[in-house]
Every structure is written in C-alpha cells, then in structure tokens.
Design an enzyme around this catalytic site. Structure first.
Site, short mmCIF file in Angstrom:
data_model
loop_
_atom_site.label_atom_id
_atom_site.label_comp_id
_atom_site.label_asym_id
_atom_site.label_seq_id
_atom_site.Cartn_x
_atom_site.Cartn_y
_atom_site.Cartn_z
N HIS A 55 73.12 31.40 51.13
CA HIS A 55 73.59 30.00 50.58
C HIS A 55 73.77 29.02 51.60
CE1 HIS A 55 75.08 31.38 46.05
NE2 HIS A 55 73.96 31.79 46.42
N GLU A 57 76.25 27.26 52.73
CA GLU A 57 77.41 27.49 53.36
C GLU A 57 77.35 28.69 54.17
OE1 GLU A 57 77.39 26.86 50.14
OE2 GLU A 57 78.78 25.32 49.50
N CYS A 85 80.51 28.27 45.83
CA CYS A 85 80.54 29.45 44.97
C CYS A 85 81.62 30.35 45.42
CB CYS A 85 79.12 30.06 44.79
SG CYS A 85 78.51 31.17 45.78
N CYS A 88 80.66 31.86 48.74
CA CYS A 88 81.03 30.98 49.85
C CYS A 88 82.33 30.54 50.14
CB CYS A 88 80.10 29.73 49.48
SG CYS A 88 78.28 30.17 49.64
#
Lengths: 158, 158
Positions: A55, A57, A85, A88
């Site tokens: 992801h 991040e 999310c 993250c």
C-alpha cells in the site's frame, strides 16, 4: 491548516492520479515529509509487485526509513491521498511520525470499491469467529522466544 | 487441533528463538504453509533492515506471494509464534489466507515489552485525538484518483 500542508496534499493526490494513469496500481499515494522536504514517495504497488502489503503508506514508510537509515520517522509528517487502512494505521504507529494528513476518507474509498471497513470491524470479533479464523494453539514452548529475548544482553530494542 | 498444526507451531517457535539468538531481531517468526508444504518463512527484521514494517508475518506474506507470483494467499495457512499485531492483522486480511494459528498471545508479548494493545485502542479514538493525530484535509481534487480509477478500462482489481 497551513498552506504547506495543503500544497503537499495536492501533490500527493496528483501522484495517486498518475499511479492509475501509468498503470502502477491502485488510486493511492503517500508522501513522507521532514523539515519541509520530501523524504520518500509511495504509491500503491500491490498488483505490480504481487505484494499485498505494498500500500502507498507502507511503500513510503519503508522508503523513508531506508533514506534515514532508521526504523523510526521521528519528526516526520505523512501525507496520504486517502485515509489509511488498518494495516497502514498499524505501520504508522510502529514508524511513529508526528502526524498524518489525508484527503479522501475511507467512505470515499469504499465508494470506489476499496472497502476496508470490514477489516476494522473484524478487530472486534472473537478470534475464532473471524472471517479469517485466528486460532490460539497452546504450545509448551510458546514463551521460549520471549525468554531468549530477555536473556540476550545485547538485544536491540525497537 | 490436528498434529500437523502442532508441528508447524513448534517449528515457528523454534524459528523465533533462533532469530533472537542469531541477532536477527525481535522474538517473532511466521510460516506460510500450503498443502502441507512451507511456502515461506518470516522472522522479525525491523532493526536489522531499518524497516518498521518488517514484522514476521509481513515478511512471510511478502515472501510467500513472491513464491506464488500472486498477491493473494488462497488456501494457505499462516503459523505465527505470537498473535498478530494490528498491522499484521491488516496484512493478513489483504493477503486472505484460509486461517491463522498462533502460539503466544498479545498479553504474553506485552509481558516481554512488546505491547501493541495501544494501537488496537487507538483505532476507537477520534482521528484528531489520536496519539499520532490523523487530520482530514479537505481538498477539491480528493476524489480525482478514484475518478481516474473508474475511467481506466484496463484496471487490475485486487
């Protein structure tokens, strides 16, 4: 909010748009900023790298830590195109930046087909009843890793 | 619990002990197993690689996905020496294995100085009041990444 933050958030949104248009992956980007300078950029690379943890991040945090040569983001800010999310969020807490600013909300992401609210909800569900069951297996040696850790005199805390 | 699972859990505990003794990092290990075969091992590498996301589960998931050439762990089981932290829980939900088995509990880990309960608690705290503040910055272009995503006809869903 100060104008610098607004400028970073516009930049990270543009990065997320670019990531979609150039086929890099999902519509998400993240920046790590320290003292007004970008330490690292991250974009979603899940399908491009076959890595479900890639992801924006996580990619940005890993790159920023490489740049700093440290596993903590002291005094850093993270700017994300979207609310983090749960994975993250956890990564952010382990990396310990000073703050996180984001543009789109989790509800916006859900509207585009990226719904992570089920993961947030699963946290409250008893382990064995989760959609991915999490089963505690009693093992006589379960505490041996922690005993080894306490016994290690040169352990590096983190 | 079947004896194979017990055998995997003993193996992953031994891996965690080894990781401490050989200076690899924290007292944690994880295995990804499919059809009775180990796809990948992971041990905590946070301090060794300056990567705060290099928890055993994340390392194992990334390696297993590389081995499979896919970003999903369909039909796989994860065995961990300890209950997953919130970041790893999120990674597990994105990777979608069939189940997770673990030995030590979060309370055991907290007793050894690895307390992730504050992260689980932070999830319930309003964003702006978190120990790491998470600030929604309204931006006119906030939805542009999702618009680009919907407009992309060859997008790869994940």
């Amino acid at each position: 909010m100060e104008s610098a933050a607004q400028s970073w958030i516009e930049r990270v949104i543009a990065l997320a748009v670019d990531n979609v248009r150039n086929g890099g992956g999902g519509p998400f980007a993240s920046l790590v900023v320290k003292h007004g300078r970008v330490l690292a950029e991250g974009v979603n690379r899940v399908t491009a790298t076959n890595d479900p943890t890639a992801h924006a991040e996580v990619v940005a945090i890993r790159a920023a830590c490489r740049a700093l040569g440290h596993y903590q983001l002291d005094g850093c800010e993270i700017y994300s195109s979207c609310e983090p999310c749960p994975m993250c969020l956890g990564a952010i807490y382990w990396a310990r930046p000073a703050r996180v600013c984001y543009a789109a909300t989790a509800a916006d992401a859900a509207g585009a087909g990226f719904d992570d609210s089920h993961i947030y909800r699963q946290i409250a569900v008893p382990h064995g009843e989760r959609t991915i069951p999490m089963i505690a297996l009693p093992a006589p040696a379960a505490l041996a890793p922690f005993d080894a850790w306490r016994a290690k005199t040169d352990r590096k805390l983190y």
